[in-house]
Design a protein around this motif. Structure first.
Motif, mmCIF file in Angstrom:
data_model
loop_
_atom_site.group_PDB
_atom_site.id
_atom_site.type_symbol
_atom_site.label_atom_id
_atom_site.label_comp_id
_atom_site.label_asym_id
_atom_site.label_seq_id
_atom_site.Cartn_x
_atom_site.Cartn_y
_atom_site.Cartn_z
ATOM 1 N N SER A 8 31.237 28.887 40.602
ATOM 2 C CA SER A 8 32.247 27.889 40.263
ATOM 3 C C SER A 8 32.825 27.274 41.532
ATOM 4 O O SER A 8 32.881 27.917 42.580
ATOM 5 N N GLU A 9 33.280 26.054 41.428
ATOM 6 C CA GLU A 9 33.920 25.366 42.552
ATOM 7 C C GLU A 9 35.259 26.015 42.916
ATOM 8 O O GLU A 9 35.798 25.765 43.987
ATOM 9 N N GLU A 10 35.785 26.862 42.042
ATOM 10 C CA GLU A 10 37.083 27.515 42.273
ATOM 11 C C GLU A 10 36.949 28.850 43.003
ATOM 12 O O GLU A 10 37.963 29.467 43.345
ATOM 13 N N LYS A 11 35.742 29.340 43.221
ATOM 14 C CA LYS A 11 35.545 30.651 43.855
ATOM 15 C C LYS A 11 36.160 30.675 45.253
ATOM 16 O O LYS A 11 36.171 29.673 45.951
ATOM 17 N N ASP A 12 36.630 31.875 45.660
ATOM 18 C CA ASP A 12 37.279 32.001 46.970
ATOM 19 C C ASP A 12 36.286 31.957 48.122
ATOM 20 O O ASP A 12 36.674 31.745 49.265
ATOM 21 N N PHE B 288 37.007 29.195 53.967
ATOM 22 C CA PHE B 288 36.876 28.596 52.636
ATOM 23 C C PHE B 288 38.249 28.129 52.190
ATOM 24 O O PHE B 288 39.239 28.847 52.357
ATOM 25 N N HIS B 289 38.305 26.938 51.614
ATOM 26 C CA HIS B 289 39.570 26.371 51.128
ATOM 27 C C HIS B 289 40.637 26.411 52.228
ATOM 28 O O HIS B 289 41.818 26.657 51.964
ATOM 29 N N GLU C 72 35.132 30.863 34.542
ATOM 30 C CA GLU C 72 35.962 30.879 35.749
ATOM 31 C C GLU C 72 35.136 31.221 36.986
ATOM 32 O O GLU C 72 35.536 30.913 38.098
ATOM 33 N N GLU C 73 33.998 31.876 36.789
ATOM 34 C CA GLU C 73 33.181 32.371 37.896
ATOM 35 C C GLU C 73 31.912 31.549 38.128
ATOM 36 O O GLU C 73 31.487 31.371 39.259
ATOM 37 N N ILE C 74 31.308 31.084 37.030
ATOM 38 C CA ILE C 74 29.945 30.526 37.080
ATOM 39 C C ILE C 74 29.894 29.170 36.400
ATOM 40 O O ILE C 74 30.351 29.016 35.261
#
Length: 186
Positions: free
Chosen positions: A53-57, A112-113, A142-144
């Protein structure tokens, strides 16, 4: 909050426990389980990759191991691998379906981020045979962002040359291939 055991170079807990965020902020050694799902189609070995996901840390939007995850404090490699398969992909598996490929130790540091991310892992690597079509998996949203089958040889080549966005180590794919080839000789 997710708590992890700090471990020695062989993955044995030291008795110290830290949050996942602290482990990555300070680069403290911890454990993960990696499960590579493979199948044969038309005589070709294929490997299932997840797209993070684009939200991963870490490594957002990159292709990754079929299923992988941190091992919570007090837990062990195989139960954690089975839990991650269920949570991330909707796959219920038994311990005997996970074929041990070996253990890897690695360290890296990235940003990252906008924040530093330090990783120091001891990872047990497993392979699992599962001949499912992509739409049968239930990726954890949320992950993939997706799962996709790749021809194994093509995947290894693309990872080695960096032609797809990935956070996969080629040596880990080679560990899986060696295990699959050993099983085929038996």
């Amino acid at each position: 909050m997710e708590w992890l055991d700090i471990v020695d170079e062989n993955g044995v807990p030291t008795g110290q426990v830290v949050s996942r965020q602290e482990a990555h902020r300070l680069g403290l050694r911890h454990r993960t389980s990696h499960v590579w799902i493979v199948r044969r189609r038309e005589g070709n070995l294929q490997v299932l990759l997840q797209k993070r996901s684009e939200e991963k840390d870490s490594y957002p939007g990159c292709y990754d191991i079929s299923s992988a995850g941190h091992i919570p404090a007090g837990a062990d490699f195989v139960p954690s691998a089975l839990r991650e398969l269920k949570e991330e992909l909707g796959v219920t598996a038994r311990p005997e379906e996970l074929l041990y490929c070996g253990q890897r130790r690695f360290r890296f540091q990235e940003v990252f981020h906008g924040s530093p991310f330090r990783d120091d892992q001891v990872s047990n690597i497993y392979v699992m045979w599962l001949d499912w079509d992509e739409d049968r998996f239930l990726p954890q949203k949320e992950e993939i962002s997706e799962v996709r089958w790749f021809d194994f040889a093509d995947c290894l080549r693309r990872v080695e040359e960096g032609s797809i966005p990935t956070c996969i180590f080629p040596e880990e794919l080679r560990m899986v291939l060696r295990r699959v080839e050993e099983d085929n000789r038996e």
